[in-house]
Design a protein around this motif. Structure first.
Motif, PDB file in Angstrom:
ATOM      1  N   ALA A  99       4.582  -4.462  14.886  1.00  0.00           N
ATOM      2  CA  ALA A  99       5.071  -3.269  15.586  1.00  0.00           C
ATOM      3  C   ALA A  99       4.175  -2.072  15.297  1.00  0.00           C
ATOM      4  CB  ALA A  99       6.506  -2.965  15.170  1.00  0.00           C
ATOM      5  N   LEU A 100       3.729  -1.944  14.044  1.00  0.00           N
ATOM      6  CA  LEU A 100       2.845  -0.830  13.685  1.00  0.00           C
ATOM      7  C   LEU A 100       1.515  -0.932  14.420  1.00  0.00           C
ATOM      8  CD1 LEU A 100       3.423  -0.618   9.820  1.00  0.00           C
ATOM      9  CD2 LEU A 100       4.277   0.954  11.558  1.00  0.00           C
ATOM     10  N   ALA A 101       0.974  -2.150  14.495  1.00  0.00           N
ATOM     11  CA  ALA A 101      -0.341  -2.348  15.119  1.00  0.00           C
ATOM     12  C   ALA A 101      -0.327  -2.029  16.605  1.00  0.00           C
ATOM     13  CB  ALA A 101      -0.809  -3.780  14.890  1.00  0.00           C
ATOM     14  N   ASP A 123     -16.779   4.907  10.856  1.00  0.00           N
ATOM     15  CA  ASP A 123     -15.901   4.717  11.973  1.00  0.00           C
ATOM     16  C   ASP A 123     -14.688   3.913  11.582  1.00  0.00           C
ATOM     17  OD1 ASP A 123     -15.902   5.513  14.403  1.00  0.00           O
ATOM     18  OD2 ASP A 123     -17.074   3.922  15.203  1.00  0.00           O
ATOM     19  N   ILE A 124     -13.521   4.513  11.725  1.00  0.00           N
ATOM     20  CA  ILE A 124     -12.303   3.781  11.405  1.00  0.00           C
ATOM     21  C   ILE A 124     -11.932   2.963  12.633  1.00  0.00           C
ATOM     22  CG2 ILE A 124      -9.924   4.105  10.817  1.00  0.00           C
ATOM     23  CD1 ILE A 124     -10.752   5.827   8.790  1.00  0.00           C
ATOM     24  N   ASP A 125     -11.417   1.770  12.424  1.00  0.00           N
ATOM     25  CA  ASP A 125     -11.029   0.914  13.550  1.00  0.00           C
ATOM     26  C   ASP A 125     -10.123   1.664  14.524  1.00  0.00           C
ATOM     27  OD1 ASP A 125     -12.334  -1.275  12.518  1.00  0.00           O
ATOM     28  OD2 ASP A 125     -10.593  -2.013  11.452  1.00  0.00           O
ATOM     29  N   LYS A 126     -10.367   1.455  15.813  1.00  0.00           N
ATOM     30  CA  LYS A 126      -9.470   2.049  16.804  1.00  0.00           C
ATOM     31  C   LYS A 126      -8.084   1.408  16.702  1.00  0.00           C
ATOM     32  CE  LYS A 126     -13.047   3.511  20.010  1.00  0.00           C
ATOM     33  NZ  LYS A 126     -13.620   3.417  21.362  1.00  0.00           N
ATOM     34  N   ASN A 127      -8.040   0.142  16.299  1.00  0.00           N
ATOM     35  CA  ASN A 127      -6.778  -0.539  16.072  1.00  0.00           C
ATOM     36  C   ASN A 127      -6.328  -0.265  14.642  1.00  0.00           C
ATOM     37  OD1 ASN A 127      -4.652  -2.267  15.752  1.00  0.00           O
ATOM     38  ND2 ASN A 127      -5.765  -4.120  16.282  1.00  0.00           N
ATOM     39  N   VAL A 128      -5.151   0.317  14.496  1.00  0.00           N
ATOM     40  CA  VAL A 128      -4.655   0.718  13.183  1.00  0.00           C
ATOM     41  C   VAL A 128      -4.262  -0.472  12.309  1.00  0.00           C
ATOM     42  CG1 VAL A 128      -2.266   0.985  13.954  1.00  0.00           C
ATOM     43  CG2 VAL A 128      -3.087   2.323  12.021  1.00  0.00           C
ATOM     44  N   GLY A 129      -3.901  -1.586  12.954  1.00  0.00           N
ATOM     45  CA  GLY A 129      -3.354  -2.728  12.229  1.00  0.00           C
ATOM     46  C   GLY A 129      -4.172  -3.220  11.046  1.00  0.00           C
ATOM     47  N   PRO A 130      -5.472  -3.508  11.233  1.00  0.00           N
ATOM     48  CA  PRO A 130      -6.260  -4.040  10.120  1.00  0.00           C
ATOM     49  C   PRO A 130      -6.362  -3.095   8.922  1.00  0.00           C
ATOM     50  CG  PRO A 130      -7.361  -4.483  12.205  1.00  0.00           C
ATOM     51  CD  PRO A 130      -6.222  -3.553  12.506  1.00  0.00           C
ATOM     52  N   THR A 131      -6.429  -1.791   9.174  1.00  0.00           N
ATOM     53  CA  THR A 131      -6.526  -0.846   8.063  1.00  0.00           C
ATOM     54  C   THR A 131      -5.202  -0.746   7.310  1.00  0.00           C
ATOM     55  OG1 THR A 131      -8.237   0.434   9.196  1.00  0.00           O
ATOM     56  CG2 THR A 131      -7.048   1.530   7.416  1.00  0.00           C
ATOM     57  N   VAL A 132      -4.100  -0.661   8.036  1.00  0.00           N
ATOM     58  CA  VAL A 132      -2.787  -0.627   7.384  1.00  0.00           C
ATOM     59  C   VAL A 132      -2.567  -1.899   6.580  1.00  0.00           C
ATOM     60  CG1 VAL A 132      -0.296  -0.635   7.798  1.00  0.00           C
ATOM     61  CG2 VAL A 132      -1.756   0.953   9.053  1.00  0.00           C
ATOM     62  N   GLU A 133      -2.937  -3.022   7.143  1.00  0.00           N
ATOM     63  CA  GLU A 133      -2.778  -4.298   6.431  1.00  0.00           C
ATOM     64  C   GLU A 133      -3.629  -4.317   5.167  1.00  0.00           C
ATOM     65  OE1 GLU A 133      -2.953  -9.122   7.249  1.00  0.00           O
ATOM     66  OE2 GLU A 133      -3.962  -7.756   8.645  1.00  0.00           O
ATOM     67  N   ALA A 134      -4.866  -3.824   5.260  1.00  0.00           N
ATOM     68  CA  ALA A 134      -5.761  -3.822   4.102  1.00  0.00           C
ATOM     69  C   ALA A 134      -5.199  -2.946   2.986  1.00  0.00           C
ATOM     70  CB  ALA A 134      -7.145  -3.322   4.518  1.00  0.00           C
ATOM     71  N   VAL A 135      -4.657  -1.791   3.335  1.00  0.00           N
ATOM     72  CA  VAL A 135      -4.063  -0.898   2.335  1.00  0.00           C
ATOM     73  C   VAL A 135      -2.874  -1.575   1.663  1.00  0.00           C
ATOM     74  CG1 VAL A 135      -2.736   1.231   2.050  1.00  0.00           C
ATOM     75  CG2 VAL A 135      -4.854   1.258   3.371  1.00  0.00           C
ATOM     76  N   ALA A 136      -1.993  -2.151   2.461  1.00  0.00           N
ATOM     77  CA  ALA A 136      -0.800  -2.791   1.907  1.00  0.00           C
ATOM     78  C   ALA A 136      -1.165  -3.960   0.998  1.00  0.00           C
ATOM     79  CB  ALA A 136       0.116  -3.256   3.045  1.00  0.00           C
ATOM     80  N   GLN A 137      -2.091  -4.796   1.451  1.00  0.00           N
ATOM     81  CA  GLN A 137      -2.491  -5.956   0.654  1.00  0.00           C
ATOM     82  C   GLN A 137      -3.159  -5.525  -0.648  1.00  0.00           C
ATOM     83  OE1 GLN A 137      -1.490  -8.852   1.149  1.00  0.00           O
ATOM     84  NE2 GLN A 137      -1.579  -9.516   3.291  1.00  0.00           N
ATOM     85  N   THR A 160      -3.425   5.713  -5.613  1.00  0.00           N
ATOM     86  CA  THR A 160      -4.095   6.512  -4.582  1.00  0.00           C
ATOM     87  C   THR A 160      -5.551   6.084  -4.447  1.00  0.00           C
ATOM     88  OG1 THR A 160      -2.620   8.367  -5.039  1.00  0.00           O
ATOM     89  CG2 THR A 160      -4.660   8.860  -3.858  1.00  0.00           C
ATOM     90  N   GLN A 161      -6.206   5.827  -5.570  1.00  0.00           N
ATOM     91  CA  GLN A 161      -7.581   5.336  -5.522  1.00  0.00           C
ATOM     92  C   GLN A 161      -7.656   4.017  -4.763  1.00  0.00           C
ATOM     93  OE1 GLN A 161      -9.176   3.906  -9.213  1.00  0.00           O
ATOM     94  NE2 GLN A 161     -11.001   3.107  -8.194  1.00  0.00           N
ATOM     95  N   ILE A 162      -6.713   3.118  -5.024  1.00  0.00           N
ATOM     96  CA  ILE A 162      -6.695   1.815  -4.351  1.00  0.00           C
ATOM     97  C   ILE A 162      -6.560   1.997  -2.844  1.00  0.00           C
ATOM     98  CG2 ILE A 162      -5.333  -0.294  -4.041  1.00  0.00           C
ATOM     99  CD1 ILE A 162      -4.645  -0.040  -7.087  1.00  0.00           C
ATOM    100  N   ILE A 163      -5.696   2.922  -2.421  1.00  0.00           N
ATOM    101  CA  ILE A 163      -5.514   3.189  -0.994  1.00  0.00           C
ATOM    102  C   ILE A 163      -6.806   3.714  -0.374  1.00  0.00           C
ATOM    103  CG2 ILE A 163      -4.358   4.745   0.646  1.00  0.00           C
ATOM    104  CD1 ILE A 163      -1.854   4.479  -1.190  1.00  0.00           C
ATOM    105  N   ILE A 164      -7.451   4.659  -1.057  1.00  0.00           N
ATOM    106  CA  ILE A 164      -8.696   5.238  -0.533  1.00  0.00           C
ATOM    107  C   ILE A 164      -9.795   4.174  -0.462  1.00  0.00           C
ATOM    108  CG2 ILE A 164     -10.563   6.870  -1.063  1.00  0.00           C
ATOM    109  CD1 ILE A 164      -8.330   8.748  -2.120  1.00  0.00           C
ATOM    110  N   GLY A 189       7.501  -1.451  -1.094  1.00  0.00           N
ATOM    111  CA  GLY A 189       7.255  -0.620   0.074  1.00  0.00           C
ATOM    112  C   GLY A 189       6.168  -1.169   0.970  1.00  0.00           C
ATOM    113  N   MET A 190       5.084  -1.625   0.359  1.00  0.00           N
ATOM    114  CA  MET A 190       3.975  -2.145   1.155  1.00  0.00           C
ATOM    115  C   MET A 190       4.318  -3.493   1.796  1.00  0.00           C
ATOM    116  SD  MET A 190       1.636   0.073   1.319  1.00  0.00           S
ATOM    117  CE  MET A 190       1.016   1.546   0.479  1.00  0.00           C
ATOM    118  N   GLN A 191       5.190  -4.258   1.153  1.00  0.00           N
ATOM    119  CA  GLN A 191       5.637  -5.502   1.780  1.00  0.00           C
ATOM    120  C   GLN A 191       6.459  -5.202   3.029  1.00  0.00           C
ATOM    121  OE1 GLN A 191       4.755  -8.812   0.858  1.00  0.00           O
ATOM    122  NE2 GLN A 191       5.531  -8.975   2.962  1.00  0.00           N
TER     123      GLN A 191
END
Length: 202
Positions: free
Chosen positions: A55-57, A3-17, A187-191, A45-47
């Motif tokens: 705003a994304l969240a 189950d992916i979080d309903k809130n996109v923020g934490p996942t986007v943040e995790a990918v960027a970090q 790409t592996q890191i993102i996945i 880009g991720m920064q």
């Protein structure tokens, strides 16, 4: 995949970090067979994505991914900007909200098709597609998050023995063999970051 979080923020943040944390590694990989700027460019880009995180969240998944993709196009530069921008924007255009397993699988398939068209590339050429294609297949087959992350890790490692026939690395010919592709690694890191945020997708 869970189950992916309903809130996109934490996942986007995790990918960027995750990308930012591995920027030096990605630069080192790219220095061996590319321009040596992949890690630096992806970090920039991720920064930008992190700077826009509030705003994304506040957006639904599809709109947030499209907006993140636009940031990557504008900030990453080089070949990677359009490619990773295409990845995120196509995911956003296709993904259902909130995400489901079927929706996520369909979105990744659409993203792969878009990347193949943009880069005029296919799996087996030592690119990010060599991780995306098997990971997407594992998702469609119903494998769990940890299994998908393992598939991505194995696929990335296998690029070491591939001959590059696309991108800057292709100029090296056989000298490209023996090096992991930096795009495959990012790409592996993102996945892995997405998988780590996942539970069971219904």
């Amino acid at each position: 995949m869970s189950d992916i979080d309903k809130n996109v923020g934490p996942t986007v943040e995790a990918v960027a970090q995750a990308i930012i944390a591995h920027a030096d590694e990605l630069t080192e990989l790219d220095s061996a067979i590319g321009d040596g700027d992949h890690g630096h460019n992806m970090k920039r880009g991720m920064q930008a994505v992190l700077d826009d995180l509030d705003a994304l969240a506040a957006k639904p998944w599809n709109e947030a991914l499209k907006a993140a993709g636009m940031q990557l196009v504008m900030k990453v530069g080089g070949a990677s900007g359009p490619l990773y921008g295409t990845l995120f924007m196509t995911l956003g255009k296709t993904l259902d909200t909130p995400p489901t397993r079927a929706g996520l699988a369909a979105a990744f398939e659409a993203a792969i098709e878009a990347l193949m068209a943009r880069g005029k590339a296919h799996a087996g050429q030592k690119t990010m597609l060599d991780v995306l294609v098997p990971a997407a297949a594992a998702l469609k087959e119903g494998k769990g998050a940890a299994e998908i992350a393992a598939v991505a890790a194995t696929a990335c490692a296998q690029t070491r023995d591939m001959l590059a026939t696309k991108g800057r690395a292709s100029f090296l010919g056989e000298r490209s063999i023996g090096h992991i592709d930096p795009g495959a690694r990012s790409t592996q890191i993102i996945i892995e970051a997405i998988a780590a945020r996942s539970g069971d997708v219904k």
